[in-house]
Design an enzyme around this catalytic site. Structure first.
Site, PDB file in Angstrom:
ATOM      1  N   ARG A 309       0.524   7.024  10.793  1.00  0.00           N
ATOM      2  CA  ARG A 309       0.249   6.636  12.175  1.00  0.00           C
ATOM      3  C   ARG A 309       0.007   5.131  12.364  1.00  0.00           C
ATOM      4  O   ARG A 309       0.511   4.548  13.329  1.00  0.00           O
ATOM      5  CB  ARG A 309      -0.925   7.433  12.743  1.00  0.00           C
ATOM      6  CG  ARG A 309      -0.646   8.941  12.819  1.00  0.00           C
ATOM      7  CD  ARG A 309      -1.754   9.695  13.539  1.00  0.00           C
ATOM      8  NE  ARG A 309      -1.700   9.456  14.968  1.00  0.00           N
ATOM      9  CZ  ARG A 309      -2.523   8.660  15.622  1.00  0.00           C
ATOM     10  NH1 ARG A 309      -3.505   8.030  14.975  1.00  0.00           N
ATOM     11  NH2 ARG A 309      -2.400   8.483  16.928  1.00  0.00           N
ATOM     12  N   TYR A 313       2.768   3.937  14.885  1.00  0.00           N
ATOM     13  CA  TYR A 313       2.295   3.812  16.258  1.00  0.00           C
ATOM     14  C   TYR A 313       1.328   2.644  16.465  1.00  0.00           C
ATOM     15  O   TYR A 313       0.752   2.536  17.553  1.00  0.00           O
ATOM     16  CB  TYR A 313       1.557   5.092  16.673  1.00  0.00           C
ATOM     17  CG  TYR A 313       2.350   6.361  16.629  1.00  0.00           C
ATOM     18  CD1 TYR A 313       3.594   6.460  17.239  1.00  0.00           C
ATOM     19  CD2 TYR A 313       1.852   7.486  15.981  1.00  0.00           C
ATOM     20  CE1 TYR A 313       4.320   7.641  17.203  1.00  0.00           C
ATOM     21  CE2 TYR A 313       2.560   8.676  15.947  1.00  0.00           C
ATOM     22  CZ  TYR A 313       3.794   8.741  16.560  1.00  0.00           C
ATOM     23  OH  TYR A 313       4.505   9.918  16.527  1.00  0.00           O
ATOM     24  N   CYS A 340       5.819   1.014  -1.903  1.00  0.00           N
ATOM     25  CA  CYS A 340       6.563  -0.219  -2.162  1.00  0.00           C
ATOM     26  C   CYS A 340       7.219  -0.738  -0.879  1.00  0.00           C
ATOM     27  O   CYS A 340       8.445  -0.854  -0.781  1.00  0.00           O
ATOM     28  CB  CYS A 340       7.603   0.010  -3.254  1.00  0.00           C
ATOM     29  SG  CYS A 340       8.286  -1.548  -3.874  1.00  0.00           S
ATOM     30  N   GLU A 341       6.426  -0.950   0.112  1.00  0.00           N
ATOM     31  CA  GLU A 341       6.746  -1.716   1.312  1.00  0.00           C
ATOM     32  C   GLU A 341       5.429  -1.874   2.051  1.00  0.00           C
ATOM     33  O   GLU A 341       4.408  -1.303   1.650  1.00  0.00           O
ATOM     34  CB  GLU A 341       7.793  -1.035   2.188  1.00  0.00           C
ATOM     35  CG  GLU A 341       7.366   0.260   2.858  1.00  0.00           C
ATOM     36  CD  GLU A 341       8.455   0.795   3.776  1.00  0.00           C
ATOM     37  OE1 GLU A 341       8.280   0.690   5.001  1.00  0.00           O
ATOM     38  OE2 GLU A 341       9.466   1.296   3.267  1.00  0.00           O
TER      39      GLU A 341
END
Length: 413
Positions: A309, A313, A340-341
């Site tokens: 979330r 969002y 890994c981001e």
């Protein structure tokens, strides 16, 4: 709900330390008492009308949560054939389930009808197909799009003019034409205009539109369904939907409508987040504390794969260091995951000093958290625990590597 006491943080009588020791980390924990309190609050608010609550089960589909809803007299709002089957498995009767599909294959519609589930139709194309196939044999509801912008984020605003949901109210003439052409039996009108209303009066505004349509075109309704969107607090200063205050205006409007309509009908709501959000706490463990020149990072044993979330969002969830009760010394941290981001779960959060091994808690984890989780980065999903009558019970096992392999089929090259 998570509560701070002199000797630690607890959910009912269960300390977070004991929960992590017993069930592992990360961990979703739900407070069954809080769910029942929210149900009771909503029923009490609308007690002057014939109200029915339909739990928007996409928020949290664990069958034990569905069982708890059934125990407390709450029906089900389903948006997929799979949710329907979960509800039936939990013991709901077909008559207790309302099915509101969005652009699904007609074969799914047929399967739902065979199971005895009431349809809530949200497109002219589906309305005509249902008319061609079933005619007057099948009582149905119609989902209207009232062209009202409401909700905390565009991605969860569903009743505005550019939304994919519902039949635009501007097309009422086409709706009526199809109803008359196929002698369709319309038993309900439905709206759902978004989640996290900033102004609860939007429910009254939207309901007036349904009432206008009902009085002019549909004289044999059994219910009007206003969806949900009621706001709960995500932090101390957050606005909420004052459910009892809102109910006063809604009930008055509905009573006036029933007098003009000539008989009583049911008023339905489809709360999801309102019933379960505050019951949930997501517990994680700090793996690494990283001090960069401009920022401190708390790396936890979770990420957007378990609670998407904040990244999807821009949602705010209150974050606590439940291992350190001394808030006299604090630092600002970005709480980040192991994906890994970028998977920032909370930015610039002032917390009691964090060290590796500390338990980090995210509040409001009961709605759209586990249900939106994934195996991204081939990570396993956490366990779920329900605390009910002061007893902690495992209601979903933690996944294992075997679950990651389970449905993959190796071929020879």
């Amino acid at each position: 709900m998570l509560q701070k006491k002199e000797n630690g943080y607890f959910i009912q009588n269960q300390s977070v330390n004991s929960l992590i020791e017993q069930f592992g980390s990360p961990l979703y924990v739900y407070d069954g008492q809080k769910i029942e309190e929210q149900i009771a609050s909503m029923k009490d608010a609308f007690k002057e009308v014939d109200v029915k609550l339909k739990f928007a089960c996409k928020a949290l589909t664990n069958i034990n949560i569905l069982n708890l809803m059934l125990k407390n007299g709450v029906d089900i709002d389903a948006v997929s054939i799979e949710e329907i089957k979960l509800a039936l498995h939990a013991g709901f009767q077909p008559s207790q389930i309302q099915y509101t599909p969005s652009g699904v294959a007609f074969s799914e519609i047929e399967e739902a009808v065979e199971l005895g589930i009431r349809l809530n139709i949200d497109s002219l194309q589906l309305l005509e197909k249902v008319g061609e196939t079933y005619g007057s044999k099948l009582p149905v509801a119609i989902r209207l799009n009232p062209s009202i912008m409401a909700g905390g984020n565009l991605k969860i605003s569903t009743g505005h003019a550019d939304s994919k949901f519902g039949i635009p109210i501007d097309y009422i003439d086409q709706i009526v034409e199809l109803v008359e052409k196929y002698d369709l039996k319309i038993v309900g009108l439905h709206q759902h205009n978004g989640s996290d209303f900033k102004d609860g009066s939007v429910i009254v505004t939207a309901m007036k539109k349904s009432i206008e349509v009902a009085e002019k075109y549909f004289h044999d309704l059994q219910f009007i369904d206003m969806g949900s969107g009621f706001k709960v607090a995500y932090h101390e200063e957050d606005h909420i939907t004052e459910i009892h205050e809102l109910a006063k205006a809604v009930v008055k409007e509905f009573h006036d409508f029933q007098e003009r309509y000539g008989r009583k009908i049911e008023l339905w709501f489809e709360p999801g987040k309102f019933l379960v959000s505050e019951s949930g706490t997501f517990l994680m463990t700090c793996n690494v504390v990283k001090h960069n020149p401009n920022r401190n990072f708390v790396h936890v044993d979770s990420g957007l794969n378990h609670l998407i979330r904040p990244m999807m969002y821009d949602a705010y969830h209150e974050i606590l260091n439940v291992s350190n009760l001394d808030d006299s010394q604090t630092e600002n941290y970005d709480v980040v995951g192991y994906i890994c981001e970028t998977d920032t779960m909370g930015k610039d959060r002032k917390l009691p000093v964090v060290k590796p091994g500390d338990i980090i808690a995210m509040k409001n984890a009961g709605a759209y958290c586990f249900s939106m989780s994934s195996n991204y980065n081939s990570r396993i999903k956490p366990a779920e625990v329900l605390v009910y009558n002061r007893k902690a019970q495992l209601i979903r096992e933690r996944e294992s590597m075997e679950d990651i392999f389970r449905h993959q089929i190796e071929v020879t090259f």
